[in-house]
Design an enzyme around this catalytic site. Sequence first.
Site, PDB file in Angstrom:
ATOM      1  N   HIS A   1      10.602  -0.169  28.884  1.00 20.97           N
ATOM      2  CA  HIS A   1      10.437   0.741  29.948  1.00 20.97           C
ATOM      3  C   HIS A   1       9.290  -0.059  30.600  1.00 20.97           C
ATOM      4  CE1 HIS A   1       9.814   3.109  26.619  1.00 20.97           C
ATOM      5  NE2 HIS A   1       8.960   4.219  27.710  1.00 20.97           N
TER       6      HIS A   1
ATOM      7  N   GLU B   1      19.053  12.285  30.676  1.00 21.87           N
ATOM      8  CA  GLU B   1      19.025  12.131  31.710  1.00 21.87           C
ATOM      9  C   GLU B   1      20.543  12.647  32.537  1.00 21.87           C
ATOM     10  OE1 GLU B   1      15.480   9.969  29.888  1.00 21.87           O
ATOM     11  OE2 GLU B   1      17.268   9.953  29.323  1.00 21.87           O
TER      12      GLU B   1
END
Length: 663
Positions: A465, A396
């Site tokens: 998440h 990321e």
Amino acid sequence: MTKVRLDHAHAHDLLRGMIRIRRFEEKCYELYTQEHIRGFLHLYDGEEAVAVGIAAALEDRDRVVSTYREHGHALARGLSMESALAEMYGKATGCAGGRGGSMHLFDAETNLYGGNAIVGGGLPLAVGLGLGDAMQGQDRVTVCFFGDGALAEGAFHEAMNLAALWKLPVFFVLENNLYAMGTAVERVQANTDFAARAATYGMPAESVDGNDVVAVEAASRRLVEAIRAGDGPQFLECRTYRTRPHSMFDAEKYRDKAEVAEWRKRSPITRFQSWLLDNGLMKQAEIDAIEAEVEAQLKNAVAACEQAPWEPVEDLNRHTVAETRPAPPEPAPPGKMVKSTYRDCCRAAITDAMLRDDRVFMMGEDIGAYGGCYAVSMGLLKEFGPDRIRDTPLAEGGFTGAGIGAALAGMRPIVEIMTVNFSLLALDQILNTAATLRHMSGGQFGVPLVIRMATGAGRQLAAQHSHSLENYYAHIPGLRVVAPATLEDARGMLWTALQEPDPVIVFEHVMLYNMAGEIAENAGPVDIDRAVVRREGRDVTLISWSLSLWKALEAAEELAKDGIEAEVIDLRSLRPIDDETIFASVRRTRRAVVVEEGWRTGSLAGEIAARVQEHCFFHLDAAVGRVCSAEVPVPYPKHLETAALPQVADIVAAVKALPGVGA
């Protein structure tokens, strides 16, 4: 020309370049002790051959990304002493208007994309600049300087992998000065064969004596030529030594004086100058003339900096975001209504953007062949190809930084981060580069980048998440943050965001992707600055966004059964916040409740409540209420997840608890 042509003129330029850097650094040391320069000051003494040798192999069109020890790179690149020194003073005449300081020298004219105070932070940026140039067919090389300490950072590995994977025109230059701050390389690196490490990524890599300016130039010319020929990234380790402390705060207790003295004897200036004199290539009188010339330049630079103006305090907010922005889009009269879903609207927005503008491309994890974690990009790889729908490694920070660099190079990237929790791995690049680069460069560089990420809970994905971290990003100056809740906004916000000169983060709630409804067939760009009143009312204002908007609307229906008419505002823009719409509503209803899926402590709801109470105090009949998630990590079991999140009944109860509601 791949070989060094060491005629008299070139030898003169190499020596002059190194002396110029050395004398500049010595003057900076002196000025620091006199408190003209403050903050951190990292001097480049001893490493001059690297900057000068590399610069000799570059063209004006090439780009440079540097570190916090970048004065030598900047001067070798052509930045004037006066401009560099004024920046270090913090004066308005500095290369970045005094906003960057010693660690952040930016100069658009010489393609200097800044020093970076985050170790390894410039590596993904350089990859992105190379990516942007490659996608636009530009014959440019991006040089990225970094120190040995950066090799321990994840950014190094992510950047090397991406550059090699995509065969990008990036020249990685490791300045191995044997110490990362105060720690010797051999104490923290299991393998100090750095060229071999770089080679494992499939790129040519070699080492050179970094105190030999001719050797550095010769290697650089060869490697730069290979990059221009399309051979992909190259890596050069320059073995050198800093003969000054890490910074002016460094007591330098980690190495002995004998070691420093020994390296001073190997000084690149002493070495090259002696060789020139011994071989009759230069006379002492010429060297004396160089010294006199540099001394005069320094004297003039210092005098100019002493007289230079400071940036007025009234300009404090300049260059936080662009001063000129596109006008809000004018909505077209709605056409035929068609059935769609939130997911399909997101996909249509991406498709439309890529058809409108060849500079637009998207990259992220599993967005290509897989079609995206939430199937938003399904089919786009087939339509637009792998150059514009780029599957990335699970990195990321690396690919977000690359998106920033590509934006600087003239592209319009859409970076997709799979879930908001993963975005914390990219937070360094978002906060320290994307959000600050315009300000630190004094407005020379902007980052027209869009970052899309899924957010929120409700799918039993547990704590890693499921969180709603919008308030983290809405806290950061330099960003714009939006949260589309409707089909129209999912369809229209992206194109508007792509016109912005600054980075925009788009939060898409995971529970909205399957939401179905009707949307005008000709739906287009929408305003990303203004909140929208989704339901009018007289008794209380409900302020919410994203999935919580729909809960607020449902709560309003329930309240109406008891004669309580709630006005519902879809905030949509989380930074900047549309105060005007909120205040106008609260002044009518005299009460407010903010609904947010994030945690209550440090919440965006708390910020909105504070603003309402600051500006509408004498209009309020009750304190502002807040409905937020329970302060626990989002649980996995469905009944606990439901209990942790704001629900319609919680909103109804919060409204009914306000004094005077329904009276």
